[in-house]
Design a protein around this motif. Sequence first.
Motif, PDB file in Angstrom:
ATOM      1  N   VAL A 111       0.843  -1.196   0.000  1.00  0.00           N
ATOM      2  CA  VAL A 111       0.000   0.000   0.000  1.00  0.00           C
ATOM      3  C   VAL A 111       0.881   1.250   0.000  1.00  0.00           C
ATOM      4  N   SER A 112       0.517   2.215  -0.842  1.00  0.00           N
ATOM      5  CA  SER A 112       1.260   3.479  -0.900  1.00  0.00           C
ATOM      6  C   SER A 112       0.398   4.687  -0.538  1.00  0.00           C
ATOM      7  N   ASP A 113      -0.914   4.565  -0.615  1.00  0.00           N
ATOM      8  CA  ASP A 113      -1.793   5.675  -0.268  1.00  0.00           C
ATOM      9  C   ASP A 113      -1.541   6.104   1.174  1.00  0.00           C
ATOM     10  N   PRO A 114      -1.225   7.380   1.413  1.00  0.00           N
ATOM     11  CA  PRO A 114      -0.804   7.792   2.766  1.00  0.00           C
ATOM     12  C   PRO A 114      -1.867   7.613   3.828  1.00  0.00           C
ATOM     13  N   PHE A 115      -3.126   7.889   3.511  1.00  0.00           N
ATOM     14  CA  PHE A 115      -4.173   7.745   4.524  1.00  0.00           C
ATOM     15  C   PHE A 115      -4.323   6.288   4.945  1.00  0.00           C
ATOM     16  N   TYR A 116      -4.514   5.400   3.987  1.00  0.00           N
ATOM     17  CA  TYR A 116      -4.723   3.997   4.338  1.00  0.00           C
ATOM     18  C   TYR A 116      -3.449   3.361   4.889  1.00  0.00           C
ATOM     19  N   LEU A 117      -2.300   3.853   4.483  1.00  0.00           N
ATOM     20  CA  LEU A 117      -1.056   3.347   5.045  1.00  0.00           C
ATOM     21  C   LEU A 117      -0.990   3.663   6.542  1.00  0.00           C
ATOM     22  N   HIS A 118      -1.392   4.875   6.925  1.00  0.00           N
ATOM     23  CA  HIS A 118      -1.420   5.236   8.341  1.00  0.00           C
ATOM     24  C   HIS A 118      -2.487   4.452   9.097  1.00  0.00           C
ATOM     25  N   VAL A 119      -3.624   4.221   8.462  1.00  0.00           N
ATOM     26  CA  VAL A 119      -4.686   3.422   9.102  1.00  0.00           C
ATOM     27  C   VAL A 119      -4.183   2.015   9.388  1.00  0.00           C
ATOM     28  N   LEU A 120      -3.568   1.381   8.380  1.00  0.00           N
ATOM     29  CA  LEU A 120      -3.120  -0.004   8.534  1.00  0.00           C
ATOM     30  C   LEU A 120      -1.974  -0.119   9.536  1.00  0.00           C
ATOM     31  N   LYS A 121      -1.052   0.828   9.509  1.00  0.00           N
ATOM     32  CA  LYS A 121       0.041   0.801  10.482  1.00  0.00           C
ATOM     33  C   LYS A 121      -0.500   0.995  11.900  1.00  0.00           C
TER      34      LYS A 121
END
Length: 393
Positions: free
Chosen positions: A210-220
Amino acid sequence: MFLFQPGFSQVKEYIIKHTTPVREADFNTTNDADLLPIEKAIGNKRIVMLGELYHGDGEELRLKSRLVRYLHEHMGFNVIAFESDFFSLNHGWEAFKKNKISLDSLLYLSVFPVWTQCMQANDLFQYINNNAGKLRITGFDNRGISGYGMRHLKRSIDGFLREQQVSFTTHPSYNTFITAIGRTPWILNGNNREALDSLLKLMPIVIEQVSDPFYLHVLKGLLINYTLALHYRYNKERKDHPQHDFQMAENLKWLASDKFANEKIIIWAHNSHVEKGPLENVTHRSYNSMGYYFSQDPQLAAQTYTIGLTCYEGTGGLTISDVTEKVTKPHKKSIESWIHSMGYPYAFTDLTFQQEEDLYYMKTYINTASELPWKKFYDGILYVREAKPCLKK
């Protein structure tokens, strides 16, 4: 003692000289001249962090709420970032803009109930509703799944991963993974070890794709939640872990540097999260705070003014609990005692020009205090003479 006393007297003298009274905490007051010293201290900073000593002090919430109104109306701050569900308050705001949810419902479902259910904060949330076109709402906390998140988290992540054609969506374990995402609140409560182990194994694989910043922060953030659940629910390690504050800082950095890069932002959180001092010599927590990690970025640090809140006496009580807690008497060599001697019901102290090595006592929670160089932790202090429990709506 003879050598120490003159230095200590100078610290007290600084606090008294740089403390100004705040007349009242009434949200609807029409005279805001008493807040001008705070405006002067903040200057051209575009990020203001507002802490609080105790989530259950209604007087602190009243004072903070009034300051939020002032920052918006007089200084152009147009974003409020709550210590609440990162996913919900960002995904949900987009849903609100598309008329898929009312702002009142979004706030109720997404902001932690220690604030939304406290009557003393009612004026603030009504004000946010009344200014929906001028004030934007966001959140940065990865821990805790809100009511909005319980409804939309699974479907949102599934839809995003499929839309982006992430390769893991064709993996044999994908359905197991996405089903477990939907059960996150129960998994975090320790009700499904098998699903927790599965998420801990599969989430890093998804994050890599995943590279999308919003979903990357959600998943992390979710991965950290699952890691903490393993510590707290199964390994029974009750010590604090730094991942929570680290991820909150990462979320906040993205909000401040990317999503709201050109906006003026108010951060609403607890003292222990916004304080920027290092872990060294700190006794009230065993990890570096969100504010510390956030301030390691020199550009963001230069744009930020951090305000801690404290009180002298009274009683606090959370809206989600019937238990009240009495405020213990401050140390005689504390900022609370010095401001109390001036007779102010509310006050503001600017620490901007204080020596960084100056030591004195201040409360770190409703009934604890530490002797620290507080200039390293806060740029200013808001003071409340008497804490009062939050009243339930």
